[in-house]
Design an enzyme around this catalytic site. Sequence first.
Site, PDB file in Angstrom:
ATOM      1  N   SER A 142       0.804  -1.375   0.044  1.00  0.00           N
ATOM      2  CA  SER A 142       0.081  -0.022  -0.013  1.00  0.00           C
ATOM      3  C   SER A 142       0.897   1.340  -0.029  1.00  0.00           C
ATOM      4  O   SER A 142       2.126   1.000   0.463  1.00  0.00           O
ATOM      5  CB  SER A 142      -0.921   0.019   1.275  1.00  0.00           C
ATOM      6  OG  SER A 142      -0.019   0.199   2.383  1.00  0.00           O
TER       7      SER A 142
ATOM      8  N   ASP B   7      -1.108  -1.299  -4.060  1.00  0.00           N
ATOM      9  CA  ASP B   7      -2.268  -1.385  -3.397  1.00  0.00           C
ATOM     10  C   ASP B   7      -2.802  -0.073  -3.167  1.00  0.00           C
ATOM     11  O   ASP B   7      -2.079   1.026  -2.450  1.00  0.00           O
ATOM     12  CB  ASP B   7      -2.397  -2.213  -2.236  1.00  0.00           C
ATOM     13  CG  ASP B   7      -3.771  -2.830  -1.742  1.00  0.00           C
ATOM     14  OD1 ASP B   7      -4.715  -2.674  -2.591  1.00  0.00           O
ATOM     15  OD2 ASP B   7      -3.750  -2.940  -0.482  1.00  0.00           O
TER      16      ASP B   7
ATOM     17  N   SER C 102     -10.581 -10.620   3.905  1.00  0.00           N
ATOM     18  CA  SER C 102     -10.091 -11.419   4.884  1.00  0.00           C
ATOM     19  C   SER C 102     -10.953 -12.151   5.538  1.00  0.00           C
ATOM     20  O   SER C 102     -12.247 -11.715   5.431  1.00  0.00           O
ATOM     21  CB  SER C 102      -9.248 -10.546   5.975  1.00  0.00           C
ATOM     22  OG  SER C 102      -7.765 -10.467   5.549  1.00  0.00           O
TER      23      SER C 102
ATOM     24  N   GLY D   6     -10.845  -6.188   0.779  1.00  0.00           N
ATOM     25  CA  GLY D   6     -11.543  -6.520   2.058  1.00  0.00           C
ATOM     26  C   GLY D   6     -11.851  -8.034   2.185  1.00  0.00           C
ATOM     27  O   GLY D   6     -13.038  -8.240   2.642  1.00  0.00           O
TER      28      GLY D   6
ATOM     29  N   ARG E  76      14.527 -12.154  16.154  1.00  0.00           N
ATOM     30  CA  ARG E  76      14.402 -13.301  15.439  1.00  0.00           C
ATOM     31  C   ARG E  76      13.588 -14.229  16.096  1.00  0.00           C
ATOM     32  O   ARG E  76      12.724 -14.991  15.689  1.00  0.00           O
ATOM     33  CB  ARG E  76      15.731 -13.793  14.953  1.00  0.00           C
ATOM     34  CG  ARG E  76      16.507 -13.033  13.738  1.00  0.00           C
ATOM     35  CD  ARG E  76      17.876 -13.470  13.784  1.00  0.00           C
ATOM     36  NE  ARG E  76      18.579 -13.317  15.014  1.00  0.00           N
ATOM     37  CZ  ARG E  76      20.060 -13.476  15.174  1.00  0.00           C
ATOM     38  NH1 ARG E  76      20.791 -13.702  14.017  1.00  0.00           N
ATOM     39  NH2 ARG E  76      20.687 -13.103  16.370  1.00  0.00           N
TER      40      ARG E  76
HETATM   41  P1  13P Z   1      -8.594  -7.172   4.293  1.00  0.00           P
HETATM   42  O1  13P Z   1      -8.606  -5.826   5.309  1.00  0.00           O
HETATM   43  O2  13P Z   1      -9.949  -7.473   4.447  1.00  0.00           O
HETATM   44  O3  13P Z   1      -7.561  -8.094   4.440  1.00  0.00           O
HETATM   45  O4  13P Z   1      -8.365  -6.270   2.926  1.00  0.00           O
HETATM   46  C1  13P Z   1      -7.469  -6.009   2.549  1.00  0.00           C
HETATM   47  C2  13P Z   1      -7.469  -5.044   1.152  1.00  0.00           C
HETATM   48  O5  13P Z   1      -8.349  -4.960   0.456  1.00  0.00           O
HETATM   49  C3  13P Z   1      -6.148  -4.568   0.604  1.00  0.00           C
HETATM   50  O6  13P Z   1      -6.325  -3.845  -0.320  1.00  0.00           O
HETATM   51  O1  G3H Z   2      -6.656  -1.849   1.824  1.00  0.00           O
HETATM   52  C1  G3H Z   2      -5.646  -1.604   2.694  1.00  0.00           C
HETATM   53  C2  G3H Z   2      -4.731  -2.474   2.837  1.00  0.00           C
HETATM   54  O2  G3H Z   2      -5.168  -3.169   3.972  1.00  0.00           O
HETATM   55  C3  G3H Z   2      -3.589  -1.692   3.182  1.00  0.00           C
HETATM   56  O3  G3H Z   2      -3.715  -0.977   4.491  1.00  0.00           O
HETATM   57  O4  G3H Z   2      -3.167   1.288   4.056  1.00  0.00           O
HETATM   58  O5  G3H Z   2      -2.794   0.353   6.372  1.00  0.00           O
HETATM   59  O6  G3H Z   2      -1.038  -0.304   4.770  1.00  0.00           O
HETATM   60  P1  G3H Z   2      -2.388   0.285   5.145  1.00  0.00           P
HETATM   61 ZN    ZN Z   3      -8.140  -2.754  -0.415  1.00  0.00          ZN
END
Ligand code: 13P
Ligand code: G3H
Ligand code: ZN
Length: 330
Positions: free
Chosen positions: A50, A83, A219, A217, A286
């Site tokens: 991201s 991302d 997960s 999204g 580690r």
């Molecule tokens: P989650 O928060 O559900 O893992 O989604 C991640 C996501 O969409 C990253 O772009």
């Molecule tokens: O969709 C978002 C991802 O989970 C990335 O999140 O911007 O906190 O790295 P972040």
């Molecule tokens: Zn996302």
Amino acid sequence: MPLVSTKQILEEARKKSYGVGAYNVNNMEQVQAIMAAAKETQSPVIIQASRGALRYSNFTYLGYLMKAAVIEGFDIPVAMHLDHGNSLESAVEAINLGFSSVMIDGSLLEDGKTVSTYDYNVKVTNLVVEYAHARGVSVEAEIGTLSGIEDGVGSGKIHLTDPYEAKKFVSETGIDSLAIAVGTSHGAYKFKGSVNLDFNVLKKIRSLIDIPIVLHGASSVPKELINEVNKYGGRMMGTSGVPISSLQEAIKLGVSKINVDTDGRLAITAAIRKVFTEAPDKFDPRDYLGPARTALTNLIITKMKDFGTAGHAKDYFPLSLEDIKRQYNF
Ligand code: 13P
Ligand code: G3H
Ligand code: ZN
């Protein structure tokens, strides 16, 4: 192999009706865990960072860790993906760093919070497509918005994707894959009550557009992981995610890329908390980052099997070294 684009990975996945997880990274252990899982299951893989992750690592560090995965995973097709890019500049930065794929999330303005207009989304996406395609880089864009607020990637509002708007958007932008909103949400606190993905909207979109579809999204926020986090001193309540059965249904209905970040964070947190609780004398990073890496590897192995990605790395290399030697009697 070689670095491949997400266009290549997703078109291949679409042809054979399986899903490919896109796993977020911030550090070396996450990159290594993803590659270990991809090798173990012989899966093509999308490693994504991201804007926040790139910023956290000062761009170059994470970029080079991802490149290390491409080199070290020589028989695994790997795509390096940005991302939630929020501007032409963020996409250019990633492309200049060697990424093979970028997302431009023009469903939100550059602040990553305010829902944009359709015209804004088309304009910023057009700019990125122009720059990226000229350099062989593929582009993912988004239409509709997810609920849930992450660090700079969410308005907190849900606007399910309008299938006809999606069709128009794809033809006006020339993107390679489309992220849609069908009820998923970023983060660990996704839904109140039960999950309700709108499969009818998904089906309609699939019937109207002919490029790979992306689910953000995604997960699953497994109860076992939440219990593990809480068992070792965490306090995560009222969480829920997208069950694997819903993701498998979504793959059947035409989703090719499945974005997973939160589940990886949970696996890492649970493993580190366990070490800190059970061995409070440990202080060598580690000793807790190693178990975190193993926990993440195992999580991703399961996802690669569940999404149907496992075993498909070889589709990219029809001939093994042994096959080639045999062919030439060498
Ligand atoms: P989650 O928060 O559900 O893992 O989604 C991640 C996501 O969409 C990253 O772009
Ligand atoms: O969709 C978002 C991802 O989970 C990335 O999140 O911007 O906190 O790295 P972040
Ligand atoms: Zn996302």
